[in-house]
Design an enzyme around this catalytic site. Structure first.
Site, mmCIF file in Angstrom:
data_model
loop_
_atom_site.group_PDB
_atom_site.id
_atom_site.type_symbol
_atom_site.label_atom_id
_atom_site.label_comp_id
_atom_site.label_asym_id
_atom_site.label_seq_id
_atom_site.Cartn_x
_atom_site.Cartn_y
_atom_site.Cartn_z
ATOM 1 N N LYS A 44 21.674 -56.156 53.242
ATOM 2 C CA LYS A 44 21.614 -54.559 53.332
ATOM 3 C C LYS A 44 22.766 -54.126 53.738
ATOM 4 O O LYS A 44 23.632 -54.813 54.543
ATOM 5 C CB LYS A 44 20.294 -54.025 53.836
ATOM 6 C CG LYS A 44 20.339 -54.374 55.491
ATOM 7 C CD LYS A 44 19.118 -54.097 56.236
ATOM 8 C CE LYS A 44 19.344 -54.417 57.755
ATOM 9 N NZ LYS A 44 17.895 -54.268 58.273
ATOM 10 N N ARG A 142 7.168 -47.495 62.380
ATOM 11 C CA ARG A 142 8.126 -46.750 61.485
ATOM 12 C C ARG A 142 7.705 -46.933 60.142
ATOM 13 O O ARG A 142 6.728 -46.360 59.911
ATOM 14 C CB ARG A 142 9.493 -47.652 61.940
ATOM 15 C CG ARG A 142 10.766 -46.933 61.711
ATOM 16 C CD ARG A 142 11.793 -47.675 62.031
ATOM 17 N NE ARG A 142 12.226 -48.897 61.086
ATOM 18 C CZ ARG A 142 12.955 -49.832 61.063
ATOM 19 N NH1 ARG A 142 14.080 -49.777 61.876
ATOM 20 N NH2 ARG A 142 13.113 -50.896 60.285
ATOM 21 N N TYR A 277 44.788 -36.958 71.099
ATOM 22 C CA TYR A 277 44.222 -35.505 71.324
ATOM 23 C C TYR A 277 43.700 -35.263 72.642
ATOM 24 O O TYR A 277 42.752 -36.418 73.039
ATOM 25 C CB TYR A 277 43.119 -35.462 70.424
ATOM 26 C CG TYR A 277 43.628 -35.621 68.738
ATOM 27 C CD1 TYR A 277 44.639 -34.669 68.436
ATOM 28 C CD2 TYR A 277 43.080 -36.367 67.917
ATOM 29 C CE1 TYR A 277 45.006 -34.694 67.098
ATOM 30 C CE2 TYR A 277 43.495 -36.030 66.498
ATOM 31 C CZ TYR A 277 44.403 -35.368 66.014
ATOM 32 O OH TYR A 277 44.855 -35.382 64.748
ATOM 33 N N MET A 325 40.850 -40.012 64.085
ATOM 34 C CA MET A 325 40.183 -40.628 62.589
ATOM 35 C C MET A 325 40.831 -41.644 61.842
ATOM 36 O O MET A 325 40.401 -42.400 61.598
ATOM 37 C CB MET A 325 40.219 -39.345 61.714
ATOM 38 C CG MET A 325 39.491 -39.543 60.387
ATOM 39 S SD MET A 325 39.805 -38.312 59.302
ATOM 40 C CE MET A 325 38.546 -36.994 60.097
HETATM 41 C C1 LIG Z 1 17.478 -55.331 58.741
HETATM 42 C C2 LIG Z 1 16.181 -56.049 58.707
HETATM 43 C C3 LIG Z 1 15.900 -57.297 58.968
HETATM 44 C C4 LIG Z 1 17.048 -58.186 59.458
HETATM 45 O O1 LIG Z 1 17.291 -57.875 60.912
HETATM 46 P P1 LIG Z 1 18.212 -58.612 61.868
HETATM 47 O O2 LIG Z 1 17.971 -58.271 63.171
HETATM 48 O O3 LIG Z 1 19.687 -58.177 61.379
HETATM 49 O O4 LIG Z 1 18.026 -59.972 61.385
HETATM 50 C C5 LIG Z 1 14.856 -57.948 58.812
HETATM 51 N N1 LIG Z 1 13.825 -57.206 58.139
HETATM 52 C C6 LIG Z 1 13.830 -55.882 57.792
HETATM 53 C C7 LIG Z 1 12.793 -55.130 57.352
HETATM 54 C C8 LIG Z 1 15.133 -55.123 58.189
HETATM 55 O O5 LIG Z 1 15.075 -53.779 58.071
#
Ligand SMILES: *Cc1c(COP(=O)(O)O)cnc(C)c1O
Length: 387
Positions: A44, A142, A277, A325
């Site tokens: 992801k 969640r 800055y 930036m």
């Molecule tokens: C991001 C995520 C993972 C992986 O988590 P890590 O801690 O990076 O291994 C696994 N399952 C879900 C649902 C996630 O959102």
């Protein structure tokens, strides 16, 4: 396989080197830890900033058998790039691209009744069943379906849709809140809840191909959580899930990303000179300063201002004043490395450079955020592709 051309070091403002052989070795190490459970490579958010398509390819080459993304768009992009096998995506909103996902043979996550209703409609329109994973909230609070009546309704309705040929319940899954905090009481509680919710679904007639709850931290430290598949993200990139858990090397993992920039200016300044800055840094005496041409737009945390994580000419240098930036300044203590010299922000640490974990500590965040935020303006150079 297409190899991304190596970016010549000299002419480049900044670059992130992605060592694909380290990624493959990490996947093999995680497979060994998984002890027979399948490994899902979580790619992801552009593979946590490392590049989704090349990392997905290499993870599969090293024996991962599933790919995981957050959004359907990310999953569809992997398919469009020709990646084979099972892909699961797990965050949906109403009106999402259910039908394109079904037609691309992408598994989808369902955390509630609204999602089941939408996927059933899309499967009907597509004329083929949707492969779904029912997501249980075992305590994270969640995404996912609450235990009890909500779970019973989701399971029963999904089973009816399965009987009608509209879905295939391919998986049952959940996600940990505190797997990276060794001994946290929520781990055992979530595990017990997961066992109960999967057992209930199976009693009702669900025959999942995979039950899965383990993220990287759980894969590395909690073998009882592996079930049929583990979902590893951060560990695959050789980055630690948390300082409490230990360093990547404690688990035989090697950082995949190295981030460096070329000094854009080296100059001598008098004492009492304000830098960047807000003038939060003022030179104590005559000294030299180096301009590092990357800033928060490139993912460098502004909160790292004042810490010392940048390796220039063999020494760790302090960030003088604010990270802006597009650039920041390092104190060179009177030394004059040539303009264009390499400033190494982070990497595996072999040369004494900082790691993503060091930056996380300096900016009061987690190493996930350090690698994931490296901006699209920074070219990735892929090294050691397998084919
Ligand atoms: C991001 C995520 C993972 C992986 O988590 P890590 O801690 O990076 O291994 C696994 N399952 C879900 C649902 C996630 O959102």
């Amino acid at each position: 396989m297409s190899k991304t051309a190596a970016v010549p070091t000299a002419a480049v403002r900044a670059r992130a080197e992605i060592d694909l052989s380290a990624l493959r070795a990490n996947v093999r190490a995680l497979r060994a830890r998984a002890q027979g459970a399948a490994v899902m490579a979580v790619v992801k958010s552009d593979a946590y900033g490392h590049g989704a398509v090349p990392c997905a390819r290499e993870a599969l080459a090293a024996g991962a058998s599933w790919l995981g993304t957050t959004t359907a768009e990310e999953a569809l992009e992997l398919r469009a790039a020709g990646l084979p096998g099972r892909i699961l995506c797990w965050l949906w909103v109403p009106g999402g691209p259910w039908r394109p996902a079904i037609e691309a043979d992408i598994d989808v996550s369902l955390g509630g009744m609204w999602a089941l209703r939408e996927v059933v409609e899309a499967a009907w329109a597509a004329g083929r069943p949707a492969r779904v994973h029912l997501k249980a909230d075992t305590g994270l609070g969640r995404n996912g379906c609450q235990p009890g009546e909500d779970w019973a309704e989701l399971v029963a309705t999904a089973l009816r849709a399965e009987a009608e040929g509209l879905v295939r319940i391919a998986g049952l899954f959940s996600h940990f809140a505190c797997a990276d905090v060794p001994g946290h009481p929520s781990i055992a509680a979530q595990l017990a809840q997961f066992r109960e919710m999967t057992a209930y679904a199976e009693q009702q007639g669900v025959r999942p191909e995979v039950r899965h709850i383990a993220n990287s931290a759980a894969t590395l430290t909690l073998p009882e959580t592996h079930f049929d598949m583990v979902r590893t993200g951060i560990a695959m990139y050789g980055v630690s899930a948390s300082p409490e858990l230990g360093a990547p090397k404690d688990f035989g993992l090697r950082p995949v990303m190295s981030f460096s920039a070329a000094l854009a200016l080296v100059k001598r300044v008098p004492g009492g000179h304000g830098v960047s800055y807000g003038h939060h840094y003022v030179t104590r005496g005559e000294t030299t300063l180096g301009l590092v041409p990357v800033g928060y737009a490139d993912g460098i945390p502004r909160h790292a201002s004042g810490s010392s994580p940048v390796l220039v000419d063999g020494k760790l240098r302090t960030i003088a004043g604010r990270v802006a930036m597009d650039m920041f300044v390092v104190e060179l203590d009177g030394e004059e490395p040539p303009v264009g010299s390499e400033a190494v922000l982070f990497g595996p640490g072999d040369r004494g450079e900082s790691t993503a974990e060091d930056w996380a500590q300096a900016s009061a965040t987690i190493a996930y955020e350090i690698v994931t935020r490296i901006g699209t303006r920074v070219p990735r150079a892929y090294l050691n592709a397998s084919a």
